[in-house]
Motif scaffolding. Sequence first.
Motif, PDB file in Angstrom:
ATOM      1  N   THR A 200      45.758  23.687  53.905  1.00 43.92           N
ATOM      2  CA  THR A 200      44.467  24.352  53.710  1.00 43.92           C
ATOM      3  C   THR A 200      44.146  24.437  52.222  1.00 43.92           C
ATOM      4  OG1 THR A 200      44.811  25.626  55.727  1.00 43.92           O
ATOM      5  CG2 THR A 200      43.172  26.470  54.180  1.00 43.92           C
ATOM      6  N   GLU A 201      45.154  24.764  51.433  1.00 44.63           N
ATOM      7  CA  GLU A 201      44.969  24.915  49.986  1.00 44.63           C
ATOM      8  C   GLU A 201      44.478  23.628  49.330  1.00 44.63           C
ATOM      9  OE1 GLU A 201      47.983  25.841  46.375  1.00 44.63           O
ATOM     10  OE2 GLU A 201      48.161  27.173  48.122  1.00 44.63           O
ATOM     11  N   VAL A 202      44.930  22.484  49.827  1.00 43.66           N
ATOM     12  CA  VAL A 202      44.512  21.211  49.221  1.00 43.66           C
ATOM     13  C   VAL A 202      43.250  20.645  49.882  1.00 43.66           C
ATOM     14  CG1 VAL A 202      46.822  20.636  48.422  1.00 43.66           C
ATOM     15  CG2 VAL A 202      46.047  19.761  50.627  1.00 43.66           C
ATOM     16  N   GLY A 203      42.654  21.424  50.796  1.00 44.91           N
ATOM     17  CA  GLY A 203      41.394  21.003  51.404  1.00 44.91           C
ATOM     18  C   GLY A 203      41.530  19.995  52.514  1.00 44.91           C
ATOM     19  N   TRP A 204      42.654  20.019  53.209  1.00 47.98           N
ATOM     20  CA  TRP A 204      42.892  19.073  54.296  1.00 47.98           C
ATOM     21  C   TRP A 204      41.880  19.272  55.400  1.00 47.98           C
ATOM     22  CZ3 TRP A 204      46.068  14.983  55.231  1.00 47.98           C
ATOM     23  CH2 TRP A 204      46.198  14.558  56.546  1.00 47.98           C
ATOM     24  N   LEU A 205      41.299  18.175  55.875  1.00 46.17           N
ATOM     25  CA  LEU A 205      40.427  18.209  57.044  1.00 46.17           C
ATOM     26  C   LEU A 205      41.235  17.732  58.220  1.00 46.17           C
ATOM     27  CD1 LEU A 205      37.197  16.634  55.526  1.00 46.17           C
ATOM     28  CD2 LEU A 205      37.657  19.046  55.972  1.00 46.17           C
ATOM     29  N   GLN A 206      41.344  18.566  59.242  1.00 46.96           N
ATOM     30  CA  GLN A 206      42.156  18.198  60.395  1.00 46.96           C
ATOM     31  C   GLN A 206      41.457  17.116  61.207  1.00 46.96           C
ATOM     32  OE1 GLN A 206      42.956  21.850  62.393  1.00 46.96           O
ATOM     33  NE2 GLN A 206      44.703  22.283  61.123  1.00 46.96           N
ATOM     34  N   VAL A 207      42.223  16.118  61.560  1.00 47.51           N
ATOM     35  CA  VAL A 207      41.727  15.014  62.343  1.00 47.51           C
ATOM     36  C   VAL A 207      42.614  14.881  63.573  1.00 47.51           C
ATOM     37  CG1 VAL A 207      41.274  12.533  62.385  1.00 47.51           C
ATOM     38  CG2 VAL A 207      40.970  13.813  60.273  1.00 47.51           C
TER      39      VAL A 207
ATOM     40  N   ALA B  91      52.944  17.683  49.607  1.00 45.10           N
ATOM     41  CA  ALA B  91      53.369  16.280  49.548  1.00 45.10           C
ATOM     42  C   ALA B  91      52.956  15.546  50.816  1.00 45.10           C
ATOM     43  CB  ALA B  91      54.877  16.189  49.352  1.00 45.10           C
ATOM     44  N   HIS B  92      53.144  16.189  51.962  1.00 46.48           N
ATOM     45  CA  HIS B  92      52.802  15.529  53.224  1.00 46.48           C
ATOM     46  C   HIS B  92      51.293  15.431  53.418  1.00 46.48           C
ATOM     47  CE1 HIS B  92      57.073  15.976  54.009  1.00 46.48           C
ATOM     48  NE2 HIS B  92      56.927  15.080  54.971  1.00 46.48           N
ATOM     49  N   ALA B  93      50.542  16.359  52.870  1.00 49.42           N
ATOM     50  CA  ALA B  93      49.080  16.311  52.987  1.00 49.42           C
ATOM     51  C   ALA B  93      48.486  15.286  52.030  1.00 49.42           C
ATOM     52  CB  ALA B  93      48.482  17.691  52.711  1.00 49.42           C
ATOM     53  N   ILE B  94      48.888  15.347  50.772  1.00 56.46           N
ATOM     54  CA  ILE B  94      48.261  14.522  49.734  1.00 56.46           C
ATOM     55  C   ILE B  94      48.864  13.123  49.670  1.00 56.46           C
ATOM     56  CG2 ILE B  94      47.872  14.306  47.252  1.00 56.46           C
ATOM     57  CD1 ILE B  94      47.858  17.429  47.171  1.00 56.46           C
ATOM     58  N   LYS B  95      50.174  13.040  49.532  1.00 53.29           N
ATOM     59  CA  LYS B  95      50.833  11.745  49.331  1.00 53.29           C
ATOM     60  C   LYS B  95      50.970  10.963  50.630  1.00 53.29           C
ATOM     61  CE  LYS B  95      55.024   9.674  47.437  1.00 53.29           C
ATOM     62  NZ  LYS B  95      56.367   9.940  46.915  1.00 53.29           N
TER      63      LYS B  95
ATOM     64  N   ALA C  94      56.994  30.432  61.313  1.00 46.76           N
ATOM     65  CA  ALA C  94      56.748  30.800  59.918  1.00 46.76           C
ATOM     66  C   ALA C  94      56.708  29.555  59.027  1.00 46.76           C
ATOM     67  CB  ALA C  94      57.830  31.765  59.441  1.00 46.76           C
ATOM     68  N   VAL C  95      57.600  28.604  59.295  1.00 43.41           N
ATOM     69  CA  VAL C  95      57.598  27.347  58.532  1.00 43.41           C
ATOM     70  C   VAL C  95      56.249  26.652  58.710  1.00 43.41           C
ATOM     71  CG1 VAL C  95      58.584  25.002  58.449  1.00 43.41           C
ATOM     72  CG2 VAL C  95      60.102  27.015  58.546  1.00 43.41           C
ATOM     73  N   TYR C  96      55.797  26.559  59.949  1.00 36.56           N
ATOM     74  CA  TYR C  96      54.520  25.909  60.230  1.00 36.56           C
ATOM     75  C   TYR C  96      53.373  26.652  59.548  1.00 36.56           C
ATOM     76  CZ  TYR C  96      50.742  23.772  62.937  1.00 36.56           C
ATOM     77  OH  TYR C  96      49.603  23.112  63.309  1.00 36.56           O
ATOM     78  N   TRP C  97      53.425  27.962  59.550  1.00 35.64           N
ATOM     79  CA  TRP C  97      52.374  28.771  58.905  1.00 35.64           C
ATOM     80  C   TRP C  97      52.302  28.449  57.421  1.00 35.64           C
ATOM     81  CZ3 TRP C  97      51.783  32.439  55.110  1.00 35.64           C
ATOM     82  CH2 TRP C  97      50.570  33.138  55.124  1.00 35.64           C
ATOM     83  N   HIS C  98      53.457  28.386  56.748  1.00 28.27           N
ATOM     84  CA  HIS C  98      53.478  28.085  55.313  1.00 28.27           C
ATOM     85  C   HIS C  98      53.004  26.660  55.034  1.00 28.27           C
ATOM     86  CE1 HIS C  98      55.213  31.707  53.554  1.00 28.27           C
ATOM     87  NE2 HIS C  98      56.021  31.774  54.595  1.00 28.27           N
TER      88      HIS C  98
ATOM     89  N   ALA D  20      55.471  25.099  50.409  1.00 33.72           N
ATOM     90  CA  ALA D  20      54.198  24.673  49.812  1.00 33.72           C
ATOM     91  C   ALA D  20      54.334  23.265  49.236  1.00 33.72           C
ATOM     92  CB  ALA D  20      53.762  25.650  48.726  1.00 33.72           C
ATOM     93  N   LEU D  21      55.471  23.003  48.587  1.00 38.64           N
ATOM     94  CA  LEU D  21      55.707  21.654  48.047  1.00 38.64           C
ATOM     95  C   LEU D  21      55.781  20.625  49.168  1.00 38.64           C
ATOM     96  CD1 LEU D  21      58.358  22.407  45.270  1.00 38.64           C
ATOM     97  CD2 LEU D  21      55.981  21.702  44.940  1.00 38.64           C
ATOM     98  N   VAL D  22      56.505  20.962  50.224  1.00 40.20           N
ATOM     99  CA  VAL D  22      56.626  20.049  51.368  1.00 40.20           C
ATOM    100  C   VAL D  22      55.245  19.797  51.975  1.00 40.20           C
ATOM    101  CG1 VAL D  22      57.519  19.843  53.734  1.00 40.20           C
ATOM    102  CG2 VAL D  22      59.022  20.642  51.902  1.00 40.20           C
TER     103      VAL D  22
END
Length: 198
Positions: free
Chosen positions: A186-193, A131-135, A176-180, A126-128
Amino acid sequence: MSRRESPPPPSPPPPPQLLGVRRGEVECEDRPERAEPLSDAEREIIQDTWGHVYKNCEDVGVSVLIRFFVNFPSAKQYFSQFQDMEDPEEMERSSQLRHHARRVMNAINTVVENLHDPEKVSSVLALVGKAHAIKHKVEPMYFKILSGVMLEVFAEDFPEFFTAEVQMLWAKLMGAVYWHVTGAYTEVGWLQVSSSAV
């Protein structure tokens, strides 16, 4: 078609696929279904095979990242320090690339070492993901692609340990890694582009 016209040439074979993604192309998809948990025996096999990989973690990690960036050059857009590198030998000499390779391999090590503790694995991923989604604003599909590249390199560099059966277990783990990770996006509201990985 008249008798003088020749039939169209046969279609070329499709390009090689890597976990459902063609080389040079990044597609977005809905979040996958959660994979079945690993059994105790599967966890033990993954941990045993990982021990062989992790002995050479920096070199293996560098090989993984070089192949990733050569085959999917659009992934370099997220790395200002080596986004302009084209030559694999130059990438191999890059201290920044080596540093990131160690970070990637250490993250996988943390996951593998804690397979007995699903809460810890979920927390780390979740941390990884966040970080990759937001930062870093990395498209989540790159995690799926990188997982496939890792499996290719592991199987090529350690064929005696990465049998077909072991590769299937590792694919299950990477799923499983990809799922997490995508869960964190999804939790941070990422819109897939969608983007081209040319």
